[in-house]
Design a protein around this motif. Structure first.
Motif, PDB file in Angstrom:
ATOM      1  N   GLU A  87     129.525  22.455  52.915  1.00  0.00           N
ATOM      2  CA  GLU A  87     128.238  22.353  52.197  1.00  0.00           C
ATOM      3  C   GLU A  87     127.763  21.376  51.732  1.00  0.00           C
ATOM      4  O   GLU A  87     127.100  20.564  50.974  1.00  0.00           O
ATOM      5  CB  GLU A  87     128.830  24.201  51.361  1.00  0.00           C
ATOM      6  CG  GLU A  87     127.778  24.174  49.959  1.00  0.00           C
ATOM      7  CD  GLU A  87     126.939  25.024  50.093  1.00  0.00           C
ATOM      8  OE1 GLU A  87     125.601  25.052  49.643  1.00  0.00           O
ATOM      9  OE2 GLU A  87     127.065  26.333  52.138  1.00  0.00           O
ATOM     10  N   GLU A  88     128.856  20.942  51.031  1.00  0.00           N
ATOM     11  CA  GLU A  88     128.750  19.633  49.967  1.00  0.00           C
ATOM     12  C   GLU A  88     128.201  18.574  51.153  1.00  0.00           C
ATOM     13  O   GLU A  88     127.723  18.160  50.740  1.00  0.00           O
ATOM     14  CB  GLU A  88     130.559  19.196  49.348  1.00  0.00           C
ATOM     15  CG  GLU A  88     129.977  18.591  48.564  1.00  0.00           C
ATOM     16  CD  GLU A  88     131.354  17.253  48.446  1.00  0.00           C
ATOM     17  OE1 GLU A  88     131.818  16.011  47.135  1.00  0.00           O
ATOM     18  OE2 GLU A  88     132.534  18.282  48.435  1.00  0.00           O
ATOM     19  N   ALA A  89     128.284  18.263  52.604  1.00  0.00           N
ATOM     20  CA  ALA A  89     128.459  17.198  53.225  1.00  0.00           C
ATOM     21  C   ALA A  89     126.762  17.368  53.901  1.00  0.00           C
ATOM     22  O   ALA A  89     125.951  16.947  53.131  1.00  0.00           O
ATOM     23  CB  ALA A  89     129.328  16.866  53.985  1.00  0.00           C
ATOM     24  N   LYS A  90     126.727  18.388  53.971  1.00  0.00           N
ATOM     25  CA  LYS A  90     125.445  19.364  54.287  1.00  0.00           C
ATOM     26  C   LYS A  90     124.568  18.979  53.245  1.00  0.00           C
ATOM     27  O   LYS A  90     123.593  18.893  53.592  1.00  0.00           O
ATOM     28  CB  LYS A  90     125.338  20.284  55.460  1.00  0.00           C
ATOM     29  CG  LYS A  90     124.169  20.507  56.040  1.00  0.00           C
ATOM     30  CD  LYS A  90     122.481  21.208  54.807  1.00  0.00           C
ATOM     31  CE  LYS A  90     121.777  21.633  56.102  1.00  0.00           C
ATOM     32  NZ  LYS A  90     121.040  22.782  55.164  1.00  0.00           N
ATOM     33  N   GLU A  91     124.633  19.820  52.245  1.00  0.00           N
ATOM     34  CA  GLU A  91     123.209  19.736  50.722  1.00  0.00           C
ATOM     35  C   GLU A  91     123.473  18.990  50.558  1.00  0.00           C
ATOM     36  O   GLU A  91     122.196  18.341  50.330  1.00  0.00           O
ATOM     37  CB  GLU A  91     123.627  20.923  50.532  1.00  0.00           C
ATOM     38  CG  GLU A  91     124.256  22.634  51.364  1.00  0.00           C
ATOM     39  CD  GLU A  91     122.544  22.780  51.690  1.00  0.00           C
ATOM     40  OE1 GLU A  91     121.691  22.428  52.105  1.00  0.00           O
ATOM     41  OE2 GLU A  91     122.669  23.345  53.113  1.00  0.00           O
ATOM     42  N   GLY A  92     124.580  17.682  49.983  1.00  0.00           N
ATOM     43  CA  GLY A  92     124.549  16.385  49.367  1.00  0.00           C
ATOM     44  C   GLY A  92     123.428  15.619  50.915  1.00  0.00           C
ATOM     45  O   GLY A  92     122.311  14.427  50.371  1.00  0.00           O
ATOM     46  N   ARG A  93     123.498  15.703  51.754  1.00  0.00           N
ATOM     47  CA  ARG A  93     122.849  14.751  52.986  1.00  0.00           C
ATOM     48  C   ARG A  93     121.267  15.785  52.550  1.00  0.00           C
ATOM     49  O   ARG A  93     120.091  14.755  53.340  1.00  0.00           O
ATOM     50  CB  ARG A  93     123.426  14.678  54.463  1.00  0.00           C
ATOM     51  CG  ARG A  93     122.059  14.567  55.400  1.00  0.00           C
ATOM     52  CD  ARG A  93     122.032  12.848  54.894  1.00  0.00           C
ATOM     53  NE  ARG A  93     121.446  12.293  55.843  1.00  0.00           N
ATOM     54  CZ  ARG A  93     120.776  11.047  55.598  1.00  0.00           C
ATOM     55  NH1 ARG A  93     120.481  10.450  54.525  1.00  0.00           N
ATOM     56  NH2 ARG A  93     119.453  10.586  56.995  1.00  0.00           N
ATOM     57  N   TYR A  94     120.851  16.538  52.916  1.00  0.00           N
ATOM     58  CA  TYR A  94     120.218  17.626  52.611  1.00  0.00           C
ATOM     59  C   TYR A  94     118.597  17.179  50.926  1.00  0.00           C
ATOM     60  O   TYR A  94     117.565  16.679  51.347  1.00  0.00           O
ATOM     61  CB  TYR A  94     119.368  18.488  52.786  1.00  0.00           C
ATOM     62  CG  TYR A  94     118.305  19.479  51.934  1.00  0.00           C
ATOM     63  CD1 TYR A  94     117.411  19.229  52.761  1.00  0.00           C
ATOM     64  CD2 TYR A  94     118.513  19.932  50.547  1.00  0.00           C
ATOM     65  CE1 TYR A  94     116.024  19.626  52.348  1.00  0.00           C
ATOM     66  CE2 TYR A  94     117.241  20.148  50.206  1.00  0.00           C
ATOM     67  CZ  TYR A  94     116.386  20.085  50.324  1.00  0.00           C
ATOM     68  OH  TYR A  94     114.588  20.656  50.084  1.00  0.00           O
ATOM     69  N   ARG A  95     119.380  16.641  49.986  1.00  0.00           N
ATOM     70  CA  ARG A  95     118.753  15.903  48.732  1.00  0.00           C
ATOM     71  C   ARG A  95     118.687  14.595  49.064  1.00  0.00           C
ATOM     72  O   ARG A  95     117.988  14.172  48.521  1.00  0.00           O
ATOM     73  CB  ARG A  95     119.872  16.545  47.871  1.00  0.00           C
ATOM     74  CG  ARG A  95     119.780  18.254  47.879  1.00  0.00           C
ATOM     75  CD  ARG A  95     120.654  18.054  45.879  1.00  0.00           C
ATOM     76  NE  ARG A  95     122.028  18.513  45.989  1.00  0.00           N
ATOM     77  CZ  ARG A  95     123.709  19.218  46.576  1.00  0.00           C
ATOM     78  NH1 ARG A  95     122.619  20.048  47.290  1.00  0.00           N
ATOM     79  NH2 ARG A  95     124.478  18.501  46.885  1.00  0.00           N
TER      80      ARG A  95
END
Length: 231
Positions: A87-95
């Motif tokens: 969650e932290e990696a994917k959503e951080g990259r999305y943002r």
């Protein structure tokens, strides 16, 4: 039936005045699927060791919360540590990818304004978490406009289960059958239709045929003309 940027008065069963309107966020308020796809492909490779095909991205990374999508991809429900790390990696990259690049879907603000004028309440019903919801609202300039919200943290079962839309309607004090829902993903349409909503899907993420097969009554490219329909 697909309507090309026209109000639904031209379709069978319309006009119909909903008691409330339920909006998904990603792909409905903003056409941002390409950012999510890139973030999913990168993070699945680095965190899960998976190389996602375009077919995977089209059919499995489609509506629902990240742990549920990981289970679709791997066949195994992730433990809390893996789910949190992903969650932290994917959503951080999305943002990172989406920052400064989000714009609202055509016609949305006029549609929301007309819902306000008509006294028709609306709610956000999204699989996104609180951080991404806050990010999306800030990027689109909506601030607290969607005061009633259902996020991924609010439900035990995400889309395609009906729970998110049942809760969204309940938070408006309404029955789901009296609400119009807007979705862009096949699993999102299944969730809304399963709750009993009438669904008008946006073709920002999936083709119209797939959305209609999943249970949408109509499929449209954007919200052009919807304010005029309400008026």
């Amino acid at each position: 039936m697909t309507l090309e940027a026209r109000p639904p008065a031209t379709a069978p069963g319309w006009p119909w005045r909903p008691a409330g309107v339920l909006f998904d966020m990603d792909g409905v308020l903003t056409a941002n699927n390409h950012h999510h796809r890139q973030a999913w492909a990168e993070t699945a490779r680095t965190v899960l060791g998976l190389h996602l095909s375009e077919h995977d991205l089209d059919t499995k990374v489609d509506g629902g919360r990240n742990p549920e999508i990981i289970e679709r991809l791997t066949g195994v429900s992730p433990d809390a540590e893996l789910a949190g790390r992903f969650e932290e990696a994917k959503e951080g990259r999305y943002r990172q990818l989406a920052a400064g690049a989000l714009t609202e879907v055509a016609g949305l603000s006029r549609y929301l304004d007309e819902l306000d004028v008509r006294g028709i309440p609306f709610s956000l019903v999204t699989s996104a978490g609180l951080t991404n919801v806050a990010f999306g609202m800030e990027q689109l300039g909506f601030g607290p406009r969607f005061g009633t919200r259902v996020t991924g943290e609010d439900v035990a079962r995400g889309k395609p289960h009906p729970e998110p839309f049942l809760l969204g309607a309940a938070r408006l004090g309404l029955a789901a059958a009296d609400c119009l829902a807007h979705e862009d993903a096949v699993n999102g349409v299944r969730s809304a239709a399963g709750a009993g909503c009438r669904v008008v899907a946006l073709t920002t993420t999936a083709p119209a045929a797939a959305l209609l097969e999943a249970g949408a009554s109509l499929a449209v490219p954007d919200f052009t003309g919807w304010a005029a329909w309400l008026a």
